[in-house]
Design a protein around this motif. Structure first.
Motif, PDB file in Angstrom:
ATOM      1  N   ARG A  65       0.842  -1.203   0.000  1.00 13.69           N
ATOM      2  CA  ARG A  65       0.000   0.000   0.000  1.00 13.69           C
ATOM      3  C   ARG A  65       0.878   1.254   0.000  1.00 13.69           C
ATOM      4  NH1 ARG A  65      -5.437  -0.747   1.785  1.00 13.69           N
ATOM      5  NH2 ARG A  65      -5.951  -2.929   2.068  1.00 13.69           N
ATOM      6  N   THR A  66       1.810   1.282  -0.922  1.00 14.19           N
ATOM      7  CA  THR A  66       2.825   2.342  -0.946  1.00 14.19           C
ATOM      8  C   THR A  66       2.210   3.735  -0.966  1.00 14.19           C
ATOM      9  OG1 THR A  66       4.214   0.811  -2.202  1.00 14.19           O
ATOM     10  CG2 THR A  66       4.931   3.100  -2.083  1.00 14.19           C
ATOM     11  N   ALA A 103       9.578  11.552  -1.999  1.00 18.87           N
ATOM     12  CA  ALA A 103       8.486  11.810  -1.053  1.00 18.87           C
ATOM     13  C   ALA A 103       8.446  10.779   0.063  1.00 18.87           C
ATOM     14  CB  ALA A 103       7.147  11.834  -1.777  1.00 18.87           C
ATOM     15  N   PHE A 104       9.045   9.608  -0.186  1.00 18.49           N
ATOM     16  CA  PHE A 104       8.937   8.502   0.756  1.00 18.49           C
ATOM     17  C   PHE A 104      10.111   8.528   1.742  1.00 18.49           C
ATOM     18  CE2 PHE A 104       6.568   7.531  -3.005  1.00 18.49           C
ATOM     19  CZ  PHE A 104       5.382   7.011  -2.514  1.00 18.49           C
ATOM     20  N   THR A 105       9.997   9.436   2.684  1.00 16.90           N
ATOM     21  CA  THR A 105      11.038   9.639   3.690  1.00 16.90           C
ATOM     22  C   THR A 105      10.862   8.642   4.834  1.00 16.90           C
ATOM     23  OG1 THR A 105       9.624  11.311   4.713  1.00 16.90           O
ATOM     24  CG2 THR A 105      11.281  12.086   3.131  1.00 16.90           C
ATOM     25  N   PRO A 106      11.843   8.552   5.755  1.00 15.10           N
ATOM     26  CA  PRO A 106      11.709   7.615   6.878  1.00 15.10           C
ATOM     27  C   PRO A 106      10.417   7.824   7.657  1.00 15.10           C
ATOM     28  CG  PRO A 106      13.943   8.426   6.745  1.00 15.10           C
ATOM     29  CD  PRO A 106      13.153   9.221   5.743  1.00 15.10           C
ATOM     30  N   GLY A 138      10.167  -0.902   9.861  1.00 16.11           N
ATOM     31  CA  GLY A 138       9.866  -1.712   8.692  1.00 16.11           C
ATOM     32  C   GLY A 138       9.455  -0.861   7.502  1.00 16.11           C
ATOM     33  N   ILE A 139       8.610   0.140   7.744  1.00 14.13           N
ATOM     34  CA  ILE A 139       8.199   1.051   6.672  1.00 14.13           C
ATOM     35  C   ILE A 139       9.402   1.845   6.171  1.00 14.13           C
ATOM     36  CG2 ILE A 139       6.731   3.010   6.063  1.00 14.13           C
ATOM     37  CD1 ILE A 139       4.764   2.069   8.202  1.00 14.13           C
ATOM     38  N   SER A 140      10.238   2.315   7.102  1.00 16.58           N
ATOM     39  CA  SER A 140      11.400   3.118   6.734  1.00 16.58           C
ATOM     40  C   SER A 140      12.372   2.325   5.869  1.00 16.58           C
ATOM     41  CB  SER A 140      12.118   3.624   7.991  1.00 16.58           C
ATOM     42  OG  SER A 140      11.300   4.522   8.710  1.00 16.58           O
ATOM     43  N   GLN A 141      12.533   1.034   6.180  1.00 13.19           N
ATOM     44  CA  GLN A 141      13.437   0.226   5.375  1.00 13.19           C
ATOM     45  C   GLN A 141      12.913   0.064   3.947  1.00 13.19           C
ATOM     46  OE1 GLN A 141      15.550  -3.180   7.014  1.00 13.19           O
ATOM     47  NE2 GLN A 141      14.613  -2.778   9.021  1.00 13.19           N
ATOM     48  N   MET A 169       1.085   4.862 -10.054  1.00  7.70           N
ATOM     49  CA  MET A 169       1.327   6.008  -9.187  1.00  7.70           C
ATOM     50  C   MET A 169       1.885   7.166 -10.009  1.00  7.70           C
ATOM     51  SD  MET A 169       3.584   6.252  -5.701  1.00  7.70           S
ATOM     52  CE  MET A 169       2.841   4.748  -5.128  1.00  7.70           C
ATOM     53  N   ILE A 170       1.141   8.252 -10.079  1.00  2.00           N
ATOM     54  CA  ILE A 170       1.534   9.412 -10.876  1.00  2.00           C
ATOM     55  C   ILE A 170       1.656  10.625  -9.957  1.00  2.00           C
ATOM     56  CG2 ILE A 170       0.874  10.935 -12.774  1.00  2.00           C
ATOM     57  CD1 ILE A 170      -0.736   8.618 -13.926  1.00  2.00           C
TER      58      ILE A 170
END
Length: 313
Positions: free
Chosen positions: A89-90, A180-183, A154-157, A173-174
């Motif tokens: 669910r990125t 945008a996907f920071t820790p 886990g999400i951060s990795q 995904m546009i």
């Protein structure tokens, strides 16, 4: 139930095309060992390496696409769950964080300046502020804090692997760059939790718009046959007069001052029109936030079903 896609983990999580047992050494690296908590079958179909695991973890995705996790420690299970939900669910996970914390404009503001107003409204409500206060109040060695930190790790990795290109963004995904996907942090998880409760329970914006409607109607129809239209248009009494409390009312309200009828009607203070007009930006922005989270009638999970074998009717 048919099982497939076994994800094996130990000190690190691994995916492979055949079953490969792993375990943690003292240094935290993986080494050959007996099968993990789930056992030797089904065969491993993929592997991935995760840091900070203390033992083997197995993940099975069933025929319905649901993920099942076996681990020897709760923190290991939560760490793998964080990774897996970020992988499955990125976009949803990242958008929920940004809705909750008022950070949508960081990535969408150039295309839609209205996102700035939405961020201001959500920061005014302060879900992220309360989440930070809640997290900071947790004892350093508490079990809950350890669980929050493991899940966030886990999400951060996963997010780190997006940054390096070791994981791919969904093709659909546009407009969301890898940057945008920071820790992720425990505060983020708490903020998303508060977003869910806010979305289902917060009524401040609707109370403002309903107040403006009622007062405008009273002013517009004053002295006419329609003066009392709001009593017909808006229902103030429950559909069922049954009360959960005793008919005598609240213990500290023997004269029934909380009832909306004589001889003790509730006071109805009038809000200045300028104040209501000044709040329109706030209510409008929150309306856009709610629209982004999903239409009314399709949100929440309060539906339930009784199987035919459990009821005579």
């Amino acid at each position: 139930m048919r099982r497939s896609n076994l994800l094996r983990a130990a000190g690190v999580v691994t995916w492979a095309t055949t079953l490969v047992p792993f375990a943690c050494s003292e240094s935290g690296s993986a080494g050959a060992s007996s099968p993990g908590p789930f056992g030797a079958s089904p065969a491993v179909s993929a592997t991935v390496r995760l840091a900070h695991l203390s033992g083997p973890v197995d993940v099975v995705r069933d025929k319905n696409g649901l993920v099942h996790i076996w681990a020897t420690r709760a923190t290991d299970a939560l760490r793998v769950e964080g990774y897996q939900i970020a992988r499955d669910r990125t976009a949803e996970l990242e958008l929920a964080r940004r809705y909750a914390e008022g950070r949508l404009a960081e990535i969408f503001g150039a295309a839609d300046p209205g996102k700035i107003d939405q961020d201001i409204a959500m920061r005014t409500i302060g879900l992220a502020r309360v989440a930070r206060q809640t997290y900071d109040a947790l004892p350093a060695g508490s079990e809950l804090k350890a669980w929050l930190d493991a899940y966030a790790d886990g999400i951060s990795q996963f997010n780190a692997r997006l940054q390096t290109g070791d994981e791919d963004l969904p093709k659909s995904m546009i407009g969301m760059p890898r940057s945008a996907f920071t820790p992720w942090t425990g505060v983020d998880s708490l903020a998303v939790g508060r977003l869910e409760s806010w979305d289902l329970a917060y009524t401040g914006d609707t109370e403002i718009t309903q107040t403006e409607l009622a007062q405008t109607a009273a002013t517009t129809f004053a002295g006419t046959a329609r003066a009392g239209f709001d009593v017909d248009f808006l229902r103030f009494a429950p559909l069922d007069p049954t009360l959960a409390l005793e008919r005598a009312g609240f213990p500290d309200d023997p004269t029934h001052t909380m009832l909306r009828r004589a001889p003790h009607p509730l006071p109805t203070p009038r809000v200045p029109a300028a104040v209501l007009a000044g709040a329109r930006g706030f209510t409008s922005a929150l309306g856009e936030v709610r629209a982004g989270l999903g239409r009314y009638g399709v949100r929440g999970s309060n539906d339930w079903v009784v199987g035919p074998s459990r009821t005579a009717t």
